[in-house]
Design a protein around this motif. Structure first.
Motif, short mmCIF file in Angstrom:
data_model
loop_
_atom_site.label_atom_id
_atom_site.label_comp_id
_atom_site.label_asym_id
_atom_site.label_seq_id
_atom_site.Cartn_x
_atom_site.Cartn_y
_atom_site.Cartn_z
N GLU A 1 0.94 -1.15 -0.06
CA GLU A 1 0.05 -0.08 -0.20
C GLU A 1 0.99 1.32 0.00
OE1 GLU A 1 -2.96 0.16 3.15
OE2 GLU A 1 -3.87 -1.73 2.28
N ARG A 2 1.76 1.29 0.84
CA ARG A 2 3.08 2.35 0.85
C ARG A 2 3.44 2.44 -0.62
NH1 ARG A 2 8.00 2.60 1.20
NH2 ARG A 2 7.93 0.25 1.94
N ARG A 3 3.77 1.50 -1.20
CA ARG A 3 4.74 1.72 -2.57
C ARG A 3 3.56 2.28 -3.52
NH1 ARG A 3 8.51 2.98 -5.74
NH2 ARG A 3 8.61 1.56 -7.73
N VAL A 4 2.24 1.76 -3.52
CA VAL A 4 1.25 2.10 -4.46
C VAL A 4 0.83 3.69 -4.52
CG1 VAL A 4 -1.05 2.03 -5.27
CG2 VAL A 4 0.43 0.04 -4.72
N VAL A 5 0.84 4.13 -3.14
CA VAL A 5 0.35 5.51 -2.66
C VAL A 5 1.55 6.41 -3.33
CG1 VAL A 5 0.18 7.30 -1.08
CG2 VAL A 5 -1.05 5.00 -0.96
N GLU A 6 2.75 5.87 -3.07
CA GLU A 6 4.01 6.55 -3.60
C GLU A 6 4.14 6.74 -5.06
OE1 GLU A 6 7.57 4.67 -2.14
OE2 GLU A 6 7.32 5.43 0.00
N PHE B 1 -6.51 6.54 -3.46
CA PHE B 1 -6.37 5.16 -3.29
C PHE B 1 -7.42 4.22 -3.12
CE2 PHE B 1 -5.61 1.32 -0.69
CZ PHE B 1 -4.10 0.70 -1.50
N HIS B 2 -8.59 4.77 -2.42
CA HIS B 2 -9.84 4.06 -2.06
C HIS B 2 -10.90 4.16 -2.99
CE1 HIS B 2 -7.97 2.70 1.72
NE2 HIS B 2 -7.55 3.97 2.00
N ASP B 3 -10.68 5.22 -4.02
CA ASP B 3 -11.89 5.48 -4.68
C ASP B 3 -11.88 4.27 -5.70
OD1 ASP B 3 -12.40 8.01 -3.69
OD2 ASP B 3 -11.49 9.06 -5.21
#
Length: 615
Positions: free
Chosen positions: A130-135, A149-151
């Motif tokens: 999750e951290r990598r995807v947000v970055e 991220f949650h849309d």
């Protein structure tokens, strides 16, 4: 010399059984070095998409590799076993041309990308994924990346969705990214941002890109080297500028010739007489949707999709409505077709309010105004013959004589360039260009006065677009048609339209004749669109001075004053307090910007606005 990252050696791909196989790729050879961006261009059916899928070993029956090699880092990917292929999926990624159909609509975008990453990269924890995807969402300039991220996919615009798919491709830090027509469905500003992003990725992530495109100007923006495909073969390979300046192969020369010149040629459709009959008129038309709030009970948000739009369309016009994704073009199209009724304001067809039409009056309006949709594949029923598809509108409008119906259908088929022998055929075997001609014939069969073209050419390659624009102009003369083009393709608008309305966040920001808009735009937003437009000639407006960053404000929370100010390079204090109205520039040309100084004879801006509304 260093070993190439990717090398194709005499790759041949065929469809069907060995005895009757059709060759799709014929002895294709190419190489790609680390950090390269190499383009592949060609017409529909030239083999570009098959090539892009062959590179990632995604060929599906009846397609099969017949001979040759696809070497990645020196190893033939078609000789790899299961474990090696799973490892390869971390090193090669693929992004296609349909961003809205690529992810599951029932799951949040970020969740799906995390699941893909955990499936491909064993051992990574959900938190780290999750951290990598947000970055990465932040790296590709998705605004408020942690919140988005949650849309769900339906909450992303087309441009944001394409960037999310690039994140989906990058989560494994691939060495090679295959980008198959990724900019084709995007508007010009988002496409320019995606191309700029890809160039940055080659440096930031050491990623090489195989950039497949139907558009030579788009490939020029992205690539240092271009390969031209024709009939399943690589027929020419040169550096980008040499290929454009000194093309060798006949098809390449034709491709360069057919590319529209934006500023180097006069508009194909000159301004028309302003005293012509008004056939469609909008008067302060607005559309507001109620959307349930995520939190709380029973609360709603108001989405102002179209805001106080006023303009006239005159008989014989080729009228364009342009703007970025989410600007309200599609909503406005639904209002014009009476698929929806406006929340306020009026839409008049020959002085009749279309909201009041019922019964026979509504049926007559449907006959006068027809539309041609964007998707040539999804807009035709696959199990219905072409003749039956074209007969149905006539039967709906109470034609009963079978002989007369068949004669009318065959006449229209001939006018749009469809041979009569296709009458009993299904659309399954038709090319995209032929399918779009069927759609045009279906719209013309009732002899309408107005045709609405909703991104009609965006799914077609450059050569097919060129042919259909010529067809539209011929039909306009024969039928005295009025066109409304809804498009993000400004090159097509320059070639086909005499008048242009520019929309942003539900409003019309500029309204002008073709020549005035392209050579002397009045609004900074229009200049930004023109600066982002891919072209083979030198731009009139510099991208580094005009190009926009980020997304427009949310229609749920439109700011006070000018809604464009957060992205405008020329914003001033007044823009945050006062909303500009459409101000007359000259004759029938208007722009909604505080930088516009109205002619002395027109008085205050309110008077100019009233002049526009009466025109």
């Amino acid at each position: 010399m260093t070993r190439p990252l990717l090398a194709l050696r005499n790759l041949t791909v065929a469809a069907g059984r060995a005895g009757s196989a059709k060759i799709i790729l014929d002895s294709v050879s190419l190489s790609l070095a680390p950090r390269d961006i190499v383009g592949v261009v060609g017409a529909s059916g030239s083999g570009k998409t098959v090539l892009s899928k062959a590179v990632v070993n995604w060929l599906e029956p009846p397609l099969a590799k017949r001979s040759g090699e696809v070497l990645f880092e020196g190893r033939d990917i078609y000789a790899m076993g299961g474990a090696d292929m799973r490892s390869l999926r971390q090193r090669i990624s693929y992004v296609g041309a349909n961003p809205m159909g690529a992810l599951d609509p029932t799951l949040p975008v970020g969740v799906q990308i995390v699941e893909k990453m955990r499936a491909v990269v064993p051992g990574v924890s959900r938190r780290d994924a999750e951290r990598r995807v947000v970055e990465l969402l932040d790296a590709v300039r998705i605004p408020s990346a942690r919140n988005r991220f949650h849309d769900y996919p339906s909450q992303f615009s087309g441009g944001m969705m394409q960037r999310a798919l690039i994140v989906d491709a990058l989560v494994t830090n691939p060495a090679l990214l295959v980008a198959d027509n990724v900019t084709q469905p995007l508007d010009v500003t988002v496409a320019a941002q995606v191309i700029r992003l890809m160039k940055e990725l080659t440096t930031s992530f050491n990623t090489a890109v195989l950039f497949v495109s139907s558009s030579l100007p788009v490939a020029r923006e992205a690539c240092s080297r271009i390969l031209v495909m024709d009939g399943g073969r690589i027929v020419e390979e040169q550096s980008t500028e040499d290929l454009i300046d000194k093309p060798v192969y006949p098809y390449t020369r034709e491709l360069v010739r057919q590319t529209p010149r934006i500023w180097g040629e006069p508009a194909a459709t000159p301004p028309l007489n302003d005293r012509r009959e008004v056939v469609l008129s909008l008067r302060d038309a607005s559309q507001i949707y109620k959307v349930r709030k995520k939190a709380g009970f029973g609360g709603v948000n108001l989405v102002r999709a179209v805001r106080n739009v006023t303009f006239d369309v005159r008989r014989g016009d080729s009228f364009a409505i342009v703007g970025e994704s989410g600007c309200g073009k599609s909503t406005l199209m639904r209002l014009l077709c009476r698929l929806e009724l406006p929340s306020s304001g009026q839409i008049l067809c020959s002085d009749q309010d279309i909201a009041a039409l019922k019964g026979k009056g509504l049926l007559a309006f449907r006959g006068r105004l027809q539309m041609v949709l964007q998707d040539p594949f999804g807009s035709l029923p696959p199990r219905t013959s072409i003749g039956k598809i074209l007969e149905d509108p006539l039967r709906t409008h109470r034609w009963r004589d079978k002989v007369r119906i068949r004669e009318r259908v065959l006449k229209v088929m001939g006018e749009v360039g469809l041979p009569a022998e296709l009458y009993e055929e299904l659309p399954l075997g038709l090319s995209a260009g032929q399918r779009q001609r069927v759609n045009v014939a279906r719209a013309l069969v009732l002899e309408p006065e107005i045709l609405i073209m909703d991104e009609t050419l965006s799914a077609l390659d450059q050569a097919e677009q060129f042919k259909l624009i010529d067809l539209f102009q011929k039909l306009q003369k024969e039928y005295d048609l009025t066109y409304i083009f809804i498009s993000h393709d400004l090159a097509m608008v320059r070639k086909a339209c005499n008048r242009v309305a520019v929309m942003y966040l539900g409003e019309v920001f500029e309204l002008a004749d073709n020549e005035r808009l392209f050579f002397d735009p009045g609004h900074p937003y229009t200049k930004a669109l023109l600066s982002a437009m891919p072209t083979l000639e030198q731009r009139r407006y510099r991208p580094e001075e005009c190009l926009l960053e980020g997304e427009p404000p949310s229609p749920l929370d439109i700011p006070d004053g000018c809604s464009f100010r957060s992205r405008c390079p020329q914003a001033m204090n007044k823009c945050s307090r006062v909303q500009p109205s459409l101000t007359v520039r000259e004759r029938q040309d208007f722009a909604a910007c505080h930088l516009i100084v109205p002619p002395a004879a027109s008085g205050d801006t309110g008077a100019a606005h009233r002049t526009m509304r009466r025109s």
